[in-house]
Design a protein around this motif. Structure first.
Motif, PDB file in Angstrom:
ATOM      1  N   TYR A  74       0.718  -1.086   0.514  1.00 35.38           N
ATOM      2  CA  TYR A  74       0.002  -0.020  -0.208  1.00 35.38           C
ATOM      3  C   TYR A  74       0.508   1.246   0.167  1.00 35.38           C
ATOM      4  CZ  TYR A  74      -3.397  -3.330   1.963  1.00 35.38           C
ATOM      5  OH  TYR A  74      -4.229  -4.592   1.631  1.00 35.38           O
ATOM      6  N   PHE A  75       2.445   1.279  -0.145  1.00 31.79           N
ATOM      7  CA  PHE A  75       2.863   2.054   0.010  1.00 31.79           C
ATOM      8  C   PHE A  75       2.805   2.917  -0.686  1.00 31.79           C
ATOM      9  CE2 PHE A  75       7.195   4.333  -0.930  1.00 31.79           C
ATOM     10  CZ  PHE A  75       7.975   4.279   0.062  1.00 31.79           C
ATOM     11  N   SER A  76       2.239   2.898  -2.639  1.00 26.10           N
ATOM     12  CA  SER A  76       2.480   3.950  -3.228  1.00 26.10           C
ATOM     13  C   SER A  76       0.908   4.538  -3.166  1.00 26.10           C
ATOM     14  CB  SER A  76       1.877   3.170  -4.809  1.00 26.10           C
ATOM     15  OG  SER A  76       0.991   2.777  -4.468  1.00 26.10           O
ATOM     16  N   ILE A  77      -0.289   4.230  -2.492  1.00 24.48           N
ATOM     17  CA  ILE A  77      -1.475   4.801  -1.853  1.00 24.48           C
ATOM     18  C   ILE A  77      -1.186   5.774  -0.811  1.00 24.48           C
ATOM     19  CG2 ILE A  77      -3.310   4.365  -0.887  1.00 24.48           C
ATOM     20  CD1 ILE A  77      -3.955   2.155  -2.792  1.00 24.48           C
ATOM     21  N   ILE A  78      -0.500   4.968   0.059  1.00 24.87           N
ATOM     22  CA  ILE A  78      -0.006   6.043   1.340  1.00 24.87           C
ATOM     23  C   ILE A  78       1.027   7.417   1.036  1.00 24.87           C
ATOM     24  CG2 ILE A  78       1.620   6.216   2.835  1.00 24.87           C
ATOM     25  CD1 ILE A  78       0.852   3.225   3.021  1.00 24.87           C
ATOM     26  N   ILE A  79       2.385   7.350  -0.161  1.00 26.59           N
ATOM     27  CA  ILE A  79       2.868   8.542  -0.463  1.00 26.59           C
ATOM     28  C   ILE A  79       1.353   9.246  -1.628  1.00 26.59           C
ATOM     29  CG2 ILE A  79       4.399   9.056  -2.684  1.00 26.59           C
ATOM     30  CD1 ILE A  79       5.772   7.782  -0.410  1.00 26.59           C
ATOM     31  N   GLU A  80       0.994   8.748  -2.163  1.00 27.87           N
ATOM     32  CA  GLU A  80       0.260   9.739  -3.169  1.00 27.87           C
ATOM     33  C   GLU A  80      -0.511  10.882  -2.401  1.00 27.87           C
ATOM     34  OE1 GLU A  80      -4.130   8.586  -6.359  1.00 27.87           O
ATOM     35  OE2 GLU A  80      -2.989   6.726  -4.871  1.00 27.87           O
ATOM     36  N   GLN A  81      -1.995   9.725  -1.283  1.00 26.53           N
ATOM     37  CA  GLN A  81      -2.467  10.322  -0.326  1.00 26.53           C
ATOM     38  C   GLN A  81      -1.805  11.845   0.760  1.00 26.53           C
ATOM     39  OE1 GLN A  81      -5.700  11.038   0.014  1.00 26.53           O
ATOM     40  NE2 GLN A  81      -5.423   8.866  -1.886  1.00 26.53           N
ATOM     41  N   THR A  82       0.059  10.945   1.153  1.00 26.89           N
ATOM     42  CA  THR A  82       0.557  12.529   1.839  1.00 26.89           C
ATOM     43  C   THR A  82       0.470  13.195   0.835  1.00 26.89           C
ATOM     44  OG1 THR A  82       1.532  10.593   2.857  1.00 26.89           O
ATOM     45  CG2 THR A  82       2.923  12.672   2.682  1.00 26.89           C
ATOM     46  N   VAL A  83       0.973  13.135  -0.644  1.00 25.70           N
ATOM     47  CA  VAL A  83       1.306  14.105  -1.007  1.00 25.70           C
ATOM     48  C   VAL A  83      -0.066  15.149  -2.055  1.00 25.70           C
ATOM     49  CG1 VAL A  83       2.035  14.873  -3.917  1.00 25.70           C
ATOM     50  CG2 VAL A  83       3.767  12.856  -2.775  1.00 25.70           C
ATOM     51  N   LEU A 223      -5.019  15.634  10.348  1.00 26.68           N
ATOM     52  CA  LEU A 223      -5.906  14.873  12.190  1.00 26.68           C
ATOM     53  C   LEU A 223      -7.405  15.856  10.780  1.00 26.68           C
ATOM     54  CD1 LEU A 223      -6.842  14.678  14.416  1.00 26.68           C
ATOM     55  CD2 LEU A 223      -5.879  17.371  15.214  1.00 26.68           C
ATOM     56  N   ILE A 224      -7.000  17.311  10.146  1.00 26.09           N
ATOM     57  CA  ILE A 224      -8.306  17.374   9.322  1.00 26.09           C
ATOM     58  C   ILE A 224      -8.625  16.153   8.726  1.00 26.09           C
ATOM     59  CG2 ILE A 224      -9.149  18.726   7.133  1.00 26.09           C
ATOM     60  CD1 ILE A 224      -8.590  20.054  10.757  1.00 26.09           C
ATOM     61  N   GLY A 225      -7.855  15.195   7.591  1.00 20.20           N
ATOM     62  CA  GLY A 225      -8.396  14.511   7.332  1.00 20.20           C
ATOM     63  C   GLY A 225      -9.026  13.308   7.810  1.00 20.20           C
ATOM     64  N   LEU A 226      -9.256  12.951   9.154  1.00 24.22           N
ATOM     65  CA  LEU A 226     -10.041  12.506  10.045  1.00 24.22           C
ATOM     66  C   LEU A 226     -11.301  12.221  10.174  1.00 24.22           C
ATOM     67  CD1 LEU A 226      -7.043  11.890  13.015  1.00 24.22           C
ATOM     68  CD2 LEU A 226      -7.854   9.823  11.077  1.00 24.22           C
ATOM     69  N   LEU A 227     -11.455  13.619  10.148  1.00 21.51           N
ATOM     70  CA  LEU A 227     -12.986  14.175  10.259  1.00 21.51           C
ATOM     71  C   LEU A 227     -13.532  13.974   8.524  1.00 21.51           C
ATOM     72  CD1 LEU A 227     -12.551  17.004  12.729  1.00 21.51           C
ATOM     73  CD2 LEU A 227     -13.320  14.345  13.289  1.00 21.51           C
ATOM     74  N   THR A 228     -12.449  14.878   7.632  1.00 17.37           N
ATOM     75  CA  THR A 228     -13.290  15.406   5.964  1.00 17.37           C
ATOM     76  C   THR A 228     -13.459  14.149   5.296  1.00 17.37           C
ATOM     77  OG1 THR A 228     -11.001  15.411   5.386  1.00 17.37           O
ATOM     78  CG2 THR A 228     -12.664  17.185   6.603  1.00 17.37           C
ATOM     79  N   GLY A 229     -12.695  13.005   5.640  1.00 17.52           N
ATOM     80  CA  GLY A 229     -12.557  11.433   4.481  1.00 17.52           C
ATOM     81  C   GLY A 229     -11.941  11.758   3.717  1.00 17.52           C
ATOM     82  N   THR A 230     -10.144  12.374   3.900  1.00 15.15           N
ATOM     83  CA  THR A 230      -9.566  12.367   3.090  1.00 15.15           C
ATOM     84  C   THR A 230      -8.237  12.912   3.507  1.00 15.15           C
ATOM     85  OG1 THR A 230      -9.988  15.379   3.256  1.00 15.15           O
ATOM     86  CG2 THR A 230     -11.746  14.478   1.542  1.00 15.15           C
ATOM     87  N   GLY A 231      -7.712  12.243   1.987  1.00 13.41           N
ATOM     88  CA  GLY A 231      -5.843  12.273   2.171  1.00 13.41           C
ATOM     89  C   GLY A 231      -5.189  11.254   3.294  1.00 13.41           C
ATOM     90  N   ILE A 232      -4.370  11.591   3.829  1.00 12.56           N
ATOM     91  CA  ILE A 232      -3.279  10.422   4.960  1.00 12.56           C
ATOM     92  C   ILE A 232      -4.325  10.299   5.812  1.00 12.56           C
ATOM     93  CG2 ILE A 232      -1.948  12.326   5.746  1.00 12.56           C
ATOM     94  CD1 ILE A 232      -1.633   8.772   4.141  1.00 12.56           C
ATOM     95  N   GLY A 233      -4.995  11.516   6.397  1.00 11.04           N
ATOM     96  CA  GLY A 233      -5.580  11.374   7.775  1.00 11.04           C
ATOM     97  C   GLY A 233      -7.024   9.932   7.983  1.00 11.04           C
ATOM     98  N   PHE A 234      -7.201  10.590   6.714  1.00  6.22           N
ATOM     99  CA  PHE A 234      -7.938   9.380   6.085  1.00  6.22           C
ATOM    100  C   PHE A 234      -7.742   7.897   5.699  1.00  6.22           C
ATOM    101  CE2 PHE A 234     -10.680   7.166   3.018  1.00  6.22           C
ATOM    102  CZ  PHE A 234     -11.815   6.695   3.724  1.00  6.22           C
ATOM    103  N   THR A 255       4.529   9.910   7.078  1.00 10.23           N
ATOM    104  CA  THR A 255       3.910  11.251   7.139  1.00 10.23           C
ATOM    105  C   THR A 255       4.556  11.412   8.933  1.00 10.23           C
ATOM    106  OG1 THR A 255       1.753  10.418   7.733  1.00 10.23           O
ATOM    107  CG2 THR A 255       1.897  13.093   8.735  1.00 10.23           C
ATOM    108  N   ILE A 256       5.408  11.404   9.131  1.00 10.89           N
ATOM    109  CA  ILE A 256       6.889  11.818  10.092  1.00 10.89           C
ATOM    110  C   ILE A 256       7.734  12.098   9.498  1.00 10.89           C
ATOM    111  CG2 ILE A 256       8.738  11.393  12.260  1.00 10.89           C
ATOM    112  CD1 ILE A 256       6.444   9.594  13.551  1.00 10.89           C
ATOM    113  N   VAL A 257       8.354  11.257   8.614  1.00 14.52           N
ATOM    114  CA  VAL A 257       9.195  11.536   7.535  1.00 14.52           C
ATOM    115  C   VAL A 257       9.087  12.699   6.552  1.00 14.52           C
ATOM    116  CG1 VAL A 257      10.986  10.631   5.822  1.00 14.52           C
ATOM    117  CG2 VAL A 257      10.125   8.729   7.821  1.00 14.52           C
ATOM    118  N   PHE A 258       7.903  12.486   5.658  1.00 15.35           N
ATOM    119  CA  PHE A 258       7.626  13.626   4.877  1.00 15.35           C
ATOM    120  C   PHE A 258       7.581  15.024   5.810  1.00 15.35           C
ATOM    121  CE2 PHE A 258       4.749  16.287   2.621  1.00 15.35           C
ATOM    122  CZ  PHE A 258       4.892  16.312   1.191  1.00 15.35           C
TER     123      PHE A 258
END
Length: 274
Positions: A74-83, A223-234, A255-258
Motif C-alpha cells: 500500500y506504499f504507493s497509495i500512502i505516498i499519493e495521499q501524503t502528497v 488530523l483534518i483528514g480524519l474528519l473530512t474523509g480525505t488525504g493521509i488522515g483518512f 508522515t513523520i519523514v515527509f
C-alpha cells in the motif's frame, strides 16, 4: 581600620526579603500540587498508573505498528495521499496569504488606511478567525459541505487566514518608518508607498511566516483528514479502524519523514532569506 571600612562598604543583605521570596515560591508549589490533586480526583486520574503504563504502551506500539512486508503493497497509495494532503495545505496557505496581505496592508498602523474603525475591524476579523480552532471549523463545515476535499481546504484556509493576517499585521507594524516617511515627503501616493516601501521591507518576514504555516498546515491536515474523509488522515483512520496496525504504522512513518523533510526545506529557505 581598612577592615572596618570594607565591612562598612559591603551592602547589607535583607534576609527578610529572601525569606518572603522563598515562602512565596513554596506557596506556589503547594498550590500547584493541591490543584493537580484536586483535578486528578475529579477526573479519576492516577499519575502512578499513567507512569507505570508507559513501558507497556511502548511495547504494544512496537509490536503492532512495525510495518511488515505485506503493508508495503500500500506504499504507493500512502505516498499519493501524503502528497495530496501536502498540496491541499500549500494551496490553502497561499490563498490565505494573499487575503491576509491585503487585509494587513489596510489594517497596519504603519502603512494602513487613515481610518481607525477600519483598522479595528480588520484586527477583530483576524482575531476571530485565528482563535476558532481548526477542528471546530472542520466540524462546522462538515454540516454544509459534507466529507470532501473542499471541506478540508476551507478548514485549513479559514484558520490560516486568521493567523497569517495577525502575523502580517505585526510584521507591517514593525517595519522601519524612515523609507515610508521619505516617500510621503516626496508626495508618493498610498499604493506607491505600499509597493515601494511597505511590502519590500516586510517581504522576508512575510515569506518566513508563509513557510511556517505550510509546515503547520501539513501536520494539521493529517488530523483534518480524519474528519473530512480525505488525504493521509483518512488513509490512517481506514487502516487503524480495520485493525491493520502494520499499515497504519507505515502511514505514521511516512508522515513523520515527509513532515521532517518539509521542515528542513522550509528552514533552509528561511535562512536564505535572512
Amino acid at each position: 581600620m581598612s577592615a572596618g571600612v570594607a565591612a562598612a562598604s559591603r551592602p547589607s543583605v535583607d534576609l527578610a526579603w529572601f525569606r518572603r521570596k522563598q515562602l512565596r515560591a513554596l506557596a506556589v508549589v503547594v498550590a500547584a500540587v493541591l490543584v493537580f490533586q484536586g483535578c486528578s480526583m475529579i477526573c479519576n486520574f492516577s499519575l502512578a498508573y499513567a507512569i507505570t503504563s508507559i513501558p507497556a504502551a511502548f511495547v504494544w506500539m512496537f509490536q503492532n505498528f512495525i510495518p511488515t512486508a505485506e503493508s508495503f503493497q500500500y506504499f504507493s497509495i500512502i505516498i499519493e495521499q501524503t502528497v495530496s494532503t501536502a498540496l491541499d495545505s500549500v494551496a490553502a496557505t497561499m490563498v490565505a496569504a494573499v487575503a491576509g496581505i491585503v487585509l494587513s496592508v489596510l489594517g497596519s498602523s504603519s502603512i494602513g488606511v487613515e481610518c481607525a474603525p477600519v483598522r479595528a475591524v480588520i484586527r477583530a476579523i483576524a482575531s476571530v478567525f485565528r482563535n476558532i480552532p481548526m477542528i471546530a471549523w472542520a466540524l462546522l463545515l462538515l454540516l454544509s459541505f459534507k466529507q470532501n476535499e473542499f471541506t478540508g481546504f476551507l478548514a485549513l484556509f479559514l484558520t490560516t487566514f486568521g493567523q497569517l493576517t495577525r502575523f502580517f499585521l505585526d510584521t507591517f507594524d514593525e517595519i522601519p518608518g524612515g523609507p515610508i516617511e521619505a516617500l510621503r515627503a516626496t508626495g508618493a501616493s498610498y499604493w506607491q508607498i505600499v509597493f515601494q516601501a511597505g511590502i519590500p521591507l516586510a517581504v522576508a518576514d512575510l515569506m518566513s511566516w508563509m513557510l511556517y504555516m505550510v509546515e503547520t498546515n501539513i501536520r494539521s491536515a493529517t488530523l483534518i483528514g480524519l474528519l473530512t474523509g480525505t488525504g493521509i488522515g483518512f488513509v490512517f483512520n481506514l487502516y487503524y479502524t480495520s485493525f491493520r496496525y502494520d499499515t497504519a504504522g507505515l502511514v505514521i512513518i511516512v508522515t513523520i519523514v515527509f513532515v521532517l523533510v518539509i521542515e528542513a526545506v522550509s528552514n533552509k529557505a528561511r535562512r536564505s532569506m535572512i
